[in-house]
Design an enzyme around this catalytic site. Structure first.
Site, mmCIF file in Angstrom:
data_model
loop_
_atom_site.group_PDB
_atom_site.id
_atom_site.type_symbol
_atom_site.label_atom_id
_atom_site.label_comp_id
_atom_site.label_asym_id
_atom_site.label_seq_id
_atom_site.Cartn_x
_atom_site.Cartn_y
_atom_site.Cartn_z
ATOM 1 N N SER A 19 -71.696 -28.871 18.792
ATOM 2 C CA SER A 19 -70.350 -30.161 18.982
ATOM 3 C C SER A 19 -70.163 -29.647 21.056
ATOM 4 O O SER A 19 -69.818 -28.972 21.605
ATOM 5 C CB SER A 19 -69.286 -29.731 18.911
ATOM 6 O OG SER A 19 -68.737 -28.508 18.575
ATOM 7 N N GLY A 20 -69.889 -30.543 21.650
ATOM 8 C CA GLY A 20 -68.456 -30.535 23.271
ATOM 9 C C GLY A 20 -68.130 -31.950 23.562
ATOM 10 O O GLY A 20 -68.048 -32.219 22.031
ATOM 11 N N SER A 21 -67.691 -31.749 24.274
ATOM 12 C CA SER A 21 -66.135 -33.328 25.017
ATOM 13 C C SER A 21 -67.066 -34.663 24.637
ATOM 14 O O SER A 21 -66.650 -35.253 24.545
ATOM 15 C CB SER A 21 -66.475 -32.971 26.057
ATOM 16 O OG SER A 21 -67.080 -33.060 27.110
ATOM 17 N N PHE A 22 -68.473 -34.753 24.554
ATOM 18 C CA PHE A 22 -69.940 -35.331 25.415
ATOM 19 C C PHE A 22 -70.098 -35.502 23.453
ATOM 20 O O PHE A 22 -70.493 -37.221 23.737
ATOM 21 C CB PHE A 22 -70.601 -35.886 26.158
ATOM 22 C CG PHE A 22 -70.419 -35.982 27.398
ATOM 23 C CD1 PHE A 22 -68.791 -36.525 28.002
ATOM 24 C CD2 PHE A 22 -71.023 -35.477 28.337
ATOM 25 C CE1 PHE A 22 -68.283 -36.773 29.008
ATOM 26 C CE2 PHE A 22 -70.456 -35.555 29.794
ATOM 27 C CZ PHE A 22 -69.015 -36.265 29.910
ATOM 28 N N GLY A 23 -70.343 -34.777 22.837
ATOM 29 C CA GLY A 23 -70.993 -35.629 21.188
ATOM 30 C C GLY A 23 -71.275 -34.260 20.276
ATOM 31 O O GLY A 23 -70.532 -32.932 21.267
ATOM 32 N N VAL A 74 -74.168 -32.146 18.368
ATOM 33 C CA VAL A 74 -75.450 -31.847 17.900
ATOM 34 C C VAL A 74 -76.435 -31.672 17.224
ATOM 35 O O VAL A 74 -75.159 -30.301 16.254
ATOM 36 C CB VAL A 74 -76.425 -31.087 19.381
ATOM 37 C CG1 VAL A 74 -77.679 -30.992 19.002
ATOM 38 C CG2 VAL A 74 -75.669 -31.267 20.950
ATOM 39 N N ASP A 105 -73.778 -28.222 35.824
ATOM 40 C CA ASP A 105 -73.318 -27.361 34.297
ATOM 41 C C ASP A 105 -75.084 -26.380 33.957
ATOM 42 O O ASP A 105 -74.128 -26.334 32.562
ATOM 43 C CB ASP A 105 -72.762 -28.797 33.806
ATOM 44 C CG ASP A 105 -71.509 -28.115 32.705
ATOM 45 O OD1 ASP A 105 -70.721 -26.980 32.934
ATOM 46 O OD2 ASP A 105 -71.947 -28.574 31.303
#
Length: 545
Positions: free
Chosen positions: A364-368, A370, A491
């Site tokens: 998971s990350g800031s944009f969504g 997985v 990134d």
């Protein structure tokens, strides 16, 4: 002086034009593993008696001179590991005594010239890891002297593998992996009786594994993974092979228990969900017992179904012809590359991940987030990136990643399979990207494993780390220098470097990437896809200038 060898020294700089003034009696010139740069001097054409020329593993640029056709006595030409570009000159066909042609690991493009068929003394052909494309000329498979490794891997060759491959009765190895070959694997490959190693992985071959391979008595290594092959495993292969990889196909039926199939470390069968049987360590389902009556009933049902299908096809064909005569031809639509990708719905992704279960969450990350999933229509493992649309930049990230990934293709970049822009069961907007699933996770997991991680007992060797670094360098070189519109990742960090089954690195997550324009105005040199953002410590400082 007939030989001149300066291999593995520290020579650097460009080749002087005076190299052409060396004695015409010179037969061997070896300058490999140095830091020689610049182009290959045309003046070298004066060395007409050269038998062997080795300028491999240097920093040469430019094109292969067409004047090499004057080397009528040339037997060995080795230029691998440089930065040579352009096409392989058709004049290479004039080197009729050539035995070894090694051009791997360059930036060559175009196709293999058909004139190479004139090199009837050729024993080794290695053009791996270039940007070659097109179909393989049939003339290549008419060089009956080929016996060493014909290596065409890691290019963009397409079309079918010609049936003439069966004429190469003396080859002991052949590698056409990581290309765009399609169609069926020709049955004539069973005529290559000296074959020991065969690499066909990473293409789009369909149909079955030819049963004729069982007649290649010396075959020890066979890799057909990551294709679209189906049906059963041919009988007899288990008695020959020492290694077999059939993973990520649609192969079905019973897995043998003898020969190579006794050793779980010598085979790979994952990604074939219809296989059964095999040794207990494979943990496959038990195959159903088929009695004679079952076989008879199955045969009758099969014949009935075939008859019905044939009738339907005939009726459909007549109707189609009828309507074609009555209708005017309409211009075909033009689709973008993204339009050609298979479409998936929210429902399909919901089912593939068991309702986006936490058990399938792999990151998971800031944009969504997985998730790991299995798509029903392909029965293959995938990674599904679900965008967090509450983040205002997530939609821009979705568009950016679609725009970039649909136009790039490289063996060290993550491959997008499809995308989904829909509405979820709550009536909210839903956006997701579907990628190839990387079995070995991210580089971050290997460098900094969690205390309860399965990888805590595994370590990356120095060689593995070096190979991963080289894979990433290849990907960046492609993004920066070989894309139609150059791309800055912005990134690049260990968590965005994914590792497949063979520990090959794939750069992922292009949501923050920037596209370089061709404008000469430095103030307009870059356009950001969603703004100047990235992980602290990993974003290059020069992109903010």
């Amino acid at each position: 002086m007939n030989d001149l060898e300066f291999v593995e020294n520290r020579f650097e700089g460009v080749l002087p034009s005076s190299i052409g003034n060396l004695s015409t009696k010179l037969t061997i010139l070896l300058l490999g593993s140095n830091k020689i740069s610049g182009t290959i001097r045309v003046a070298m054409q004066n060395l007409i008696n050269l038998i062997a020329l080795g300028m491999d593993d240097t920093l040469l640029t430019g094109m292969i001179p067409t004047s090499f056709e004057k080397f009528q006595k040339m037997q060995v030409l080795s230029l691998w590991g440089n930065k040579l570009s352009g096409k392989i000159p058709s004049s290479i066909g004039n080197l009729t005594q050539l035995a070894n042609l090694i051009l791997a690991q360059n930036d060559l493009e175009g196709s293999i010239p058909s004139s190479i068929g004139a090199c009837q003394s050729l024993q080794q052909l290695d053009v791996a890891e270039n940007y070659l494309s097109g179909v393989i000329p049939q003339q290549v498979f008419q060089i009956f002297s080929l016996s060493l490794l014909p290596n065409l891997s890691h290019n963009s060759f397409n079309g079918k593998l010609p049936v003439e491959v069966g004429s190469l009765k003396n080859i002991n190895s052949m590698d056409v992996s990581k290309n765009n070959f399609s169609g069926e694997i020709p049955t004539t490959i069973g005529n290559c009786l000296s074959l020991v190693y065969l690499g066909l992985q990473g293409n789009s071959f369909n149909g079955t594994i030819p049963s004729s391979m069982a007649s290649v008595k010396g075959l020890e290594y066979l890799d057909v993974s990551r294709n679209n092959l189906s049906r059963l495993i041919p009988k007899g292969l288990e008695k020959l092979l020492k290694y077999l990889n059939i993973s990520f196909n649609n192969i079905e039926g019973e897995v043998p228990t003898g020969g190579v199939f006794k050793n779980v470390n010598a085979i790979s069968i994952i990604g074939n969900n219809k296989l059964c049987g095999g040794i207990p360590q494979l943990q496959l389902t038990t195959c159903p017992v088929i009695t004679k009556s079952t076989k008879s009933f199955t045969s009758r049902v099969t014949i009935t179904i075939i008859c019905v299908v044939v009738c339907i096809l005939l009726v459909s064909s007549f109707l189609a012809l009828y309507w074609m005569k009555r209708s005017k031809k309409k211009p075909s639509s033009i689709f973008s590359k993204m339009d050609l990708l298979p479409t998936v719905s929210y429902k399909m992704l919901h089912q593939a991940t068991n309702g986006f279960s936490l058990d399938n969450l792999i990151g998971s990350g800031s944009f969504g987030s997985v998730y790991k999933g299995v798509l029903d229509q392909e029965e293959r493992l995938v990674a599904i990136k679900v965008l967090n649309l509450q983040n205002k930049d997530a939609s821009k990230s979705f568009i950016a990643e679609c725009k970039i990934l649909r136009n790039i293709r490289h063996q060290n970049l993550i491959k997008i399979l499809t995308c989904c822009s829909s509405i979820n069961y709550n009536g909210d907007d839903f956006k997701a990207l579907v990628f190839e699933f990387m079995m070995n996770g991210s580089l971050e997991m290997w460098l900094h494993p969690m205390t309860d991680s399965d990888n805590q007992s595994k370590n990356l060797s120095v060689l593995q780390r070096l190979i991963i670094a080289i894979d990433v360098a290849f990907a960046l070189n492609y993004l920066h220098n070989h894309c139609e519109q150059k791309i800055i990742h912005c990134d690049l960090k260990p968590s965005n470097i994914l590792l497949d089954t063979n520990m090959i690195a794939h750069v992922s997550d292009f949501g923050l990437s920037r596209l370089l324009t061709t404008s000469n105005d430095s103030s307009q040199k870059c356009t950001s896809t969603i703004g100047l953002k990235g992980s602290i410590g990993y974003a290059a400082p020069d992109i903010f200038s």
